[in-house]
Design a protein around this motif. Structure first.
Motif, PDB file in Angstrom:
ATOM      1  N   UNK A  16       0.834  -1.198   0.000  1.00 42.18           N
ATOM      2  CA  UNK A  16       0.000   0.000   0.000  1.00 42.18           C
ATOM      3  C   UNK A  16       0.868   1.247   0.000  1.00 42.18           C
ATOM      4  N   UNK A  17       0.507   2.219  -0.838  1.00 44.64           N
ATOM      5  CA  UNK A  17       1.175   3.520  -0.871  1.00 44.64           C
ATOM      6  C   UNK A  17       0.418   4.499   0.018  1.00 44.64           C
ATOM      7  N   UNK A  18       1.125   5.478   0.559  1.00 42.87           N
ATOM      8  CA  UNK A  18       0.505   6.532   1.365  1.00 42.87           C
ATOM      9  C   UNK A  18       0.160   7.709   0.463  1.00 42.87           C
ATOM     10  N   UNK A  19      -1.119   8.133   0.514  1.00 40.56           N
ATOM     11  CA  UNK A  19      -1.611   9.222  -0.323  1.00 40.56           C
ATOM     12  C   UNK A  19      -2.063  10.362   0.579  1.00 40.56           C
ATOM     13  N   UNK A  20      -1.816  11.614   0.153  1.00 40.79           N
ATOM     14  CA  UNK A  20      -2.239  12.766   0.954  1.00 40.79           C
ATOM     15  C   UNK A  20      -3.651  13.204   0.571  1.00 40.79           C
ATOM     16  N   UNK A  21      -4.158  14.233   1.244  1.00 40.53           N
ATOM     17  CA  UNK A  21      -5.536  14.696   1.039  1.00 40.53           C
ATOM     18  C   UNK A  21      -5.776  15.247  -0.357  1.00 40.53           C
ATOM     19  N   UNK A  24      -2.170  12.970  -3.910  1.00 39.05           N
ATOM     20  CA  UNK A  24      -0.798  12.746  -4.376  1.00 39.05           C
ATOM     21  C   UNK A  24      -0.106  11.732  -3.467  1.00 39.05           C
ATOM     22  N   UNK A  25       0.734  10.901  -4.069  1.00 38.31           N
ATOM     23  CA  UNK A  25       1.500   9.941  -3.290  1.00 38.31           C
ATOM     24  C   UNK A  25       2.542  10.711  -2.478  1.00 38.31           C
ATOM     25  N   UNK A  26       2.630  10.404  -1.198  1.00 33.60           N
ATOM     26  CA  UNK A  26       3.567  11.088  -0.305  1.00 33.60           C
ATOM     27  C   UNK A  26       5.006  10.807  -0.733  1.00 33.60           C
ATOM     28  N   UNK A  27       5.873  11.788  -0.530  1.00 34.32           N
ATOM     29  CA  UNK A  27       7.274  11.629  -0.946  1.00 34.32           C
ATOM     30  C   UNK A  27       7.984  10.515  -0.187  1.00 34.32           C
ATOM     31  N   UNK A  28       7.526  10.189   1.026  1.00 35.73           N
ATOM     32  CA  UNK A  28       8.162   9.147   1.839  1.00 35.73           C
ATOM     33  C   UNK A  28       7.602   7.754   1.551  1.00 35.73           C
ATOM     34  N   UNK A  29       6.535   7.664   0.746  1.00 35.86           N
ATOM     35  CA  UNK A  29       5.846   6.391   0.533  1.00 35.86           C
ATOM     36  C   UNK A  29       6.728   5.382  -0.182  1.00 35.86           C
ATOM     37  N   UNK A  38      -3.192   2.848  -3.310  1.00 40.68           N
ATOM     38  CA  UNK A  38      -2.876   3.894  -2.342  1.00 40.68           C
ATOM     39  C   UNK A  38      -4.055   4.098  -1.396  1.00 40.68           C
ATOM     40  N   UNK A  39      -3.758   4.608  -0.200  1.00 40.78           N
ATOM     41  CA  UNK A  39      -4.787   4.882   0.800  1.00 40.78           C
ATOM     42  C   UNK A  39      -4.332   6.083   1.629  1.00 40.78           C
ATOM     43  N   UNK A  40      -5.269   6.718   2.364  1.00 37.32           N
ATOM     44  CA  UNK A  40      -4.886   7.863   3.188  1.00 37.32           C
ATOM     45  C   UNK A  40      -3.739   7.507   4.130  1.00 37.32           C
ATOM     46  N   UNK A  41      -2.656   8.280   4.044  1.00 37.32           N
ATOM     47  CA  UNK A  41      -1.488   7.985   4.867  1.00 37.32           C
ATOM     48  C   UNK A  41      -0.732   9.220   5.319  1.00 37.32           C
ATOM     49  N   UNK A  42      -1.313  10.398   5.144  1.00 38.36           N
ATOM     50  CA  UNK A  42      -0.658  11.646   5.537  1.00 38.36           C
ATOM     51  C   UNK A  42      -1.583  12.390   6.501  1.00 38.36           C
ATOM     52  N   UNK A  43      -1.024  12.775   7.646  1.00 40.58           N
ATOM     53  CA  UNK A  43      -1.790  13.501   8.673  1.00 40.58           C
ATOM     54  C   UNK A  43      -3.046  12.749   9.102  1.00 40.58           C
ATOM     55  N   UNK A  44      -2.864  11.487   9.473  1.00 39.21           N
ATOM     56  CA  UNK A  44      -3.965  10.629   9.907  1.00 39.21           C
ATOM     57  C   UNK A  44      -4.007  10.623  11.428  1.00 39.21           C
ATOM     58  N   UNK A  53      -4.074  10.294  21.495  1.00 36.07           N
ATOM     59  CA  UNK A  53      -4.160  10.264  20.038  1.00 36.07           C
ATOM     60  C   UNK A  53      -3.082  11.166  19.486  1.00 36.07           C
ATOM     61  N   UNK A  54      -2.669  10.871  18.251  1.00 29.36           N
ATOM     62  CA  UNK A  54      -1.665  11.698  17.589  1.00 29.36           C
ATOM     63  C   UNK A  54      -1.964  11.721  16.097  1.00 29.36           C
ATOM     64  N   UNK A  55      -1.475  12.751  15.432  1.00 28.29           N
ATOM     65  CA  UNK A  55      -1.583  12.840  13.980  1.00 28.29           C
ATOM     66  C   UNK A  55      -0.259  12.359  13.415  1.00 28.29           C
ATOM     67  N   UNK A  56      -0.327  11.316  12.590  1.00 28.66           N
ATOM     68  CA  UNK A  56       0.891  10.688  12.076  1.00 28.66           C
ATOM     69  C   UNK A  56       0.779  10.485  10.566  1.00 28.66           C
TER      70      UNK A  56
END
Length: 163
Positions: A16-21, A24-29, A38-44, A53-56
């Motif tokens: 799975x790739x990390x996608x932002x809101x 776009x695919x995150x640069x670290x993915x 891809x799935x939501x993976x930025x600021x989750x 809780x934390x935003x990661x």
């Protein structure tokens, strides 16, 4: 390219790739030919130690999203007396994906952004029934309780107090 490690690199795995809101695919993915989706993976917003809780961000945030979609797929199969399979799951993921740049399958986003609502052939909601003014009707297509589809849920209120 080629940054997918094991177990994600196994053919039977879903990488799975990390996608932002903004889609776009995150640069670290992670990237590579093994990336399926891809799935939501930025600021989750997620659970964090000590009842906080934390935003990661990370593919570690995107992967549980797709694991949840896999659980929905298994339940969808069971409701229809079908045997869930990895290949059918991957085909459903592909069929429901929102293609993101670059077009077509690519090593950054796979087939694109996962869209669980587009993966399953759910029956459309029935037309609404007349509802008395002191009630609310809730239509939840695809909801199954005790193996039986739920058509609608109606909540009725006590009459409003007279002023």
């Amino acid at each position: 390219p080629g940054s997918i490690g094991y177990p994600g690199a196994y053919p039977e795995s879903v990488a799975v790739a990390a996608v932002d809101a903004s889609g776009k695919v995150a640069n670290f993915s992670s990237r590579g030919d093994n990336v399926l989706i891809g799935a939501p993976g930025v600021n989750v917003r997620s659970c964090f130690p000590a009842d906080r809780f934390a935003t990661m961000s990370g593919t570690s945030m995107a992967t549980p999203y797709v694991a949840g979609v896999a659980a929905l797929y298994v339940q969808w199969c069971r409701d229809r007396k079908l045997a869930p399979s990895a290949e059918d799951f991957k085909a459903k993921v592909k069929g429901g994906a929102l293609d993101i740049a670059p077009p077509g399958r690519d090593p950054a986003s796979g087939w694109g952004l996962v869209r669980p609502g587009k993966m399953f052939d759910l029956e459309p909601a029935p037309p609404p029934h007349p509802v008395p003014p002191d009630s609310i009707e809730i239509i939840l297509p695809g909801l199954v309780i005790n193996g039986r589809p739920v058509r609608r849920i109606v909540i009725e209120f006590e009459p409003a107090p007279k002023k």
